[in-house]
Design a protein around this motif. Structure first.
Motif, PDB file in Angstrom:
ATOM      1  N   LEU A  45       1.002  -1.403  -0.202  1.00 55.36           N
ATOM      2  CA  LEU A  45       0.360   0.255   0.525  1.00 55.36           C
ATOM      3  C   LEU A  45       0.540   1.189  -0.083  1.00 55.36           C
ATOM      4  N   GLY A  46       0.827   2.429  -0.913  1.00 53.79           N
ATOM      5  CA  GLY A  46       1.379   3.207  -1.214  1.00 53.79           C
ATOM      6  C   GLY A  46       2.532   3.146  -1.080  1.00 53.79           C
ATOM      7  N   SER A  47       3.139   2.351  -2.450  1.00 59.62           N
ATOM      8  CA  SER A  47       4.253   1.773  -2.965  1.00 59.62           C
ATOM      9  C   SER A  47       4.287   2.370  -4.378  1.00 59.62           C
ATOM     10  N   ASP A  48       3.051   2.853  -5.026  1.00 54.96           N
ATOM     11  CA  ASP A  48       3.240   2.542  -6.282  1.00 54.96           C
ATOM     12  C   ASP A  48       2.875   4.538  -6.781  1.00 54.96           C
ATOM     13  N   GLU A  49       2.988   5.377  -5.122  1.00 54.32           N
ATOM     14  CA  GLU A  49       2.293   6.646  -5.160  1.00 54.32           C
ATOM     15  C   GLU A  49       0.646   7.103  -5.861  1.00 54.32           C
ATOM     16  N   THR A  50      -0.192   6.383  -5.928  1.00 56.35           N
ATOM     17  CA  THR A  50      -0.822   6.318  -6.446  1.00 56.35           C
ATOM     18  C   THR A  50      -2.225   7.506  -4.906  1.00 56.35           C
ATOM     19  N   ASP A  51      -3.119   8.026  -5.878  1.00 53.47           N
ATOM     20  CA  ASP A  51      -4.130   8.641  -4.687  1.00 53.47           C
ATOM     21  C   ASP A  51      -4.832   7.792  -3.812  1.00 53.47           C
ATOM     22  N   VAL A 139       1.125   6.754   2.782  1.00 51.41           N
ATOM     23  CA  VAL A 139      -0.267   6.892   1.949  1.00 51.41           C
ATOM     24  C   VAL A 139      -0.937   8.307   2.606  1.00 51.41           C
ATOM     25  N   LEU A 140      -1.202   8.734   3.253  1.00 47.51           N
ATOM     26  CA  LEU A 140      -2.001  10.481   3.943  1.00 47.51           C
ATOM     27  C   LEU A 140      -0.808  11.071   4.092  1.00 47.51           C
ATOM     28  N   HIS A 141       0.231  10.683   4.428  1.00 42.59           N
ATOM     29  CA  HIS A 141       1.286  11.716   5.084  1.00 42.59           C
ATOM     30  C   HIS A 141       2.294  12.013   3.636  1.00 42.59           C
ATOM     31  N   PRO A 142       2.281  11.393   3.151  1.00 40.25           N
ATOM     32  CA  PRO A 142       3.343  11.817   1.506  1.00 40.25           C
ATOM     33  C   PRO A 142       1.905  12.042   0.194  1.00 40.25           C
ATOM     34  N   GLU A 143       0.751  11.998   0.374  1.00 37.54           N
ATOM     35  CA  GLU A 143      -0.136  12.562  -0.678  1.00 37.54           C
ATOM     36  C   GLU A 143      -1.189  14.360  -0.434  1.00 37.54           C
ATOM     37  N   ALA A 144      -0.644  14.155   1.355  1.00 40.61           N
ATOM     38  CA  ALA A 144      -1.177  15.099   2.290  1.00 40.61           C
ATOM     39  C   ALA A 144      -0.282  16.631   1.423  1.00 40.61           C
ATOM     40  N   SER A 145       0.958  16.126   2.074  1.00 36.77           N
ATOM     41  CA  SER A 145       2.496  16.734   0.818  1.00 36.77           C
ATOM     42  C   SER A 145       2.222  17.444   0.061  1.00 36.77           C
ATOM     43  N   ARG A 146       2.065  15.680  -1.000  1.00 38.97           N
ATOM     44  CA  ARG A 146       1.811  16.660  -2.840  1.00 38.97           C
ATOM     45  C   ARG A 146       1.798  17.666  -3.054  1.00 38.97           C
ATOM     46  N   LYS A 147      -0.097  17.243  -2.184  1.00 43.19           N
ATOM     47  CA  LYS A 147      -0.685  18.458  -2.172  1.00 43.19           C
ATOM     48  C   LYS A 147      -1.059  20.025  -1.286  1.00 43.19           C
ATOM     49  N   ASN A 148      -0.195  19.921  -0.495  1.00 37.81           N
ATOM     50  CA  ASN A 148       0.020  20.591   0.035  1.00 37.81           C
ATOM     51  C   ASN A 148      -1.417  20.864   1.172  1.00 37.81           C
ATOM     52  N   LEU A 149      -1.701  19.925   1.793  1.00 34.61           N
ATOM     53  CA  LEU A 149      -2.796  19.515   2.966  1.00 34.61           C
ATOM     54  C   LEU A 149      -1.837  19.697   4.170  1.00 34.61           C
TER      55      LEU A 149
END
Length: 617
Positions: A45-51, A139-149
């Motif tokens: 989970l999260g290894s492929d950088e998908t949302d 998942v949650l922390h990297p995606e929030a960082s990418r989206k500046n959340l």
């Protein structure tokens, strides 16, 4: 199909009163959380950088053994394409996800619903509980960082149900190998075969496992939450430090202007050790696009390796294992002056380059101005000097906060005297590297003329009968290059393979190949340009013998033309004839290794041994 979970006990009409009437020791409310992305599931989970596409959760009150309402929320993904694995497991479609709320709205709803459920069950601070580390860290922390959340504080600490299970049942399989299904199976819990809603089965089963664990000897359960560091901490490293090799990775392909904070953001969600980002420098003291990162434990390192080829902006970053010795070599230092400079904690470090050799502390402080004061005044400056005490034009400065550092960076390319000054973000590891390099030897050795003519069969000329390979893997061998060229390898001239090494004698990623004609060189370039070698695409471009000679002698090729090497050989030395042959070259007797800016050739002698021919820097 995965067996459904046992049903948890129903909630009473007044949980708060029940809890007060029958108080039991235990942790505060737990929010059992499950999530899925549009790509890989389970351990990947999260290894492929998908949302993220799904969140399911339910509140458990451990002391009263009560549970709240189960909630399920879809999340709109920017790239709505679902992997076959996700589509089969979830039954979701791109259309249903397109109608879902974005992540920031889902997180707001999550906080509101959880707060309401916790209040109904008696109130108090709550903690997340997940199946493993991946959902939050990968998942949650990297995606929030990418989206500046900005994630709420509740997402920076959590309980890992696998570890809690392993505390009470240490004789079972290792914690990393556990799943929701195996935990339920090991506990002998019966399940309801009618539940097939994706995510709901997992949350209900986790709740049942938690309630079962709480009925056992739970003195150590849910007492030590996992923590996600909110901020990267800078700090020095000593050469006497012992660094566990199971905690270090090498990141390659970083933008040259990346700072340690940028690297830490790429690995957001994972806990980097204090001072654990070491940006690597090349022989000229400039960043080479690589960094060594030290994590707090091997589990964090293993999760970091799953971010191989994740993106920093538009660039993908390669992540490999590294050793503790490599980290200490880059980040470690022994200078007392450096140790004192770096002893101040929570400081932002900037590097100044291009200072006049006569500049002193007062000049630098005046250049920066009163609007961005250096911590400690002159004591917050560290000037880099040659072993004989001569200034190098480099210095480092400390600033107390990010705002002051940003104000100082606005002085980038401002003038001091008649020189413009470059300012960059820096790190404790970079300070150590720069000081270590200048303390051991000058970055550019003294230039010497060649003692013997270069015995390379390089004929002068501007005909483009050579090809240049750029972007080779650092582990590439001559045999790899021949295999990469394929049929074109038969058109290489004898003694025509030239590997370019850097000043440390390591592969630079470049090579030159002399072909039998300009037509053969062009054909090889057209056939092999951007072809992959060991997961890296390699550029293959035609060039002339003259251009190749410049690079092999220490010069450079740029858009503005050729920059000559530090010392240029007479053209007559290079004007040697060589035979043309369509046969595959004998690599054992023709391999030539060339140091860029530190020239050395290896030529086989009559007895089969190699003799070294000094060249020019």
């Amino acid at each position: 199909m995965t067996p459904p979970p046992p049903q948890p006990p129903p909630s009473g009409p007044n949980p708060a009163a029940d809890s007060a009437a029958d108080p039991r020791p235990g942790p505060g409310p737990l929010v059992v959380l499950f999530g899925a992305t549009a790509g890989a599931l389970g351990q990947d989970l999260g290894s492929d950088e998908t949302d993220l596409i799904l969140l399911v959760w339910q509140v458990v009150e451990p002391r009263s053994r009560q549970v709240g309402t189960l909630h399920k929320s879809l999340v709109r993904a920017e790239a709505a394409a679902l992997s076959p694995q996700c589509r089969e497991a979830s039954g979701l479609s791109a259309d249903s996800l397109a109608r879902a709320e974005p992540l920031d709205k889902v997180l707001q709803q999550f906080s509101q619903l959880v707060s309401g459920d916790v209040a109904l069950l008696g109130g108090g601070p709550y903690m997340l509980c997940t199946d493993g580390q991946q959902l939050l860290r990968q998942v949650l922390h990297p995606e929030a960082s990418r989206k500046n959340l900005a994630l709420p504080d509740t997402f920076f600490s959590f309980y890992d149900l696998r570890r809690e299970f392993h505390v009470q049942h240490p004789s079972t399989r290792p914690a990393r190998d556990l799943t929701v299904a195996t935990m339920a199976q090991d506990l002998g819990l019966e399940t309801d075969a009618t539940e097939d809603d994706f995510g709901v089965w997992e949350v209900k089963t986790m709740v049942a496992v938690i309630l079962h664990l709480l009925d056992g000897p739970s003195g150590q359960l849910f007492s030590k939450p996992e923590v996600v560091k909110q901020k990267y901490e800078t700090g020095p490293c000593s050469k006497a430090d012992v660094v566990d090799s199971e905690t270090v990775v090498r990141a390659r392909g970083l933008p040259w202007q990346s700072s340690d904070q940028d690297v830490a953001r790429f690995f957001t969600g994972l806990n980097i050790a204090r001072g654990g980002v070491a940006l690597c420098l090349n022989a000229q003291g400039r960043r080479n696009g690589e960094a060594l990162i030290r994590f707090v434990d091997s589990e964090q390192r293993d999760l970091a390796l799953q971010r191989h080829k994740h993106h920093m902006g538009v660039r993908y970053i390669e992540v490999y294992k590294a050793t503790g010795e490599e980290f200490v070599k880059i980040a470690g230092g022994t200078s007392l002056e450096v140790a004192r400079f770096l002893s101040r904690e929570d400081q932002v470090i900037l590097r100044l380059r291009g200072l006049p050799f006569s500049a002193g502390p007062a000049d630098v402080l005046g250049f920066l101005g009163p609007e961005c004061p250096v911590t400690g005044g002159a004591d917050g400056l560290l000037f880099v000097r040659h072993p004989d005490g001569r200034p190098t034009g480099d210095a480092f400065a400390l600033f107390a906060c990010e705002e002051l550092a940003q104000a100082a960076l606005r002085r980038h390319k401002g003038t001091l005297g008649k020189r413009y000054i470059e300012l960059f973000r820096s790190t404790a590891a970079e300070v150590q590297q720069v000081l270590n390099r200048y303390a051991s030897s000058p970055l550019l050795p003294t230039l010497t003329a060649p003692l013997l003519p270069i015995p390379f069969p390089l004929a002068a000329g501007t005909g483009r009968d050579c090809v240049r390979l750029r972007g080779l893997p650092y582990t590439a061998t001559i045999e790899d290059i021949l295999s990469f060229l394929g049929e074109a390898a038969a058109d290489i001239r004898p003694h025509g393979v030239h590997m370019v090494l850097n000043q440390q004698g390591r592969p630079s990623g470049d090579a030159f190949i002399q072909m039998t004609s300009a037509e053969r060189a062009l054909a090889a370039a057209q056939r092999c340009h951007k072809k992959a070698m060991k997961e890296r695409y390699v550029e293959v471009v035609p060039c002339s013998t003259e251009e190749m000679s410049h690079v092999l002698m220490g010069g450079t090729l740029g858009r503005s033309g050729m920059s000559p090497p530090p010392c240029k050989l007479p053209l007559s030395i290079l004007n040697r004839s060589h035979s043309s042959s369509g046969k595959k070259p004998n690599i054992e007797s023709s391999t030539q290794l060339t140091f860029k800016s530190s020239f050395l050739s290896l030529i086989p002698s009559k007895d089969g041994n190699f003799r070294d021919i000094p060249g020019c820097h």
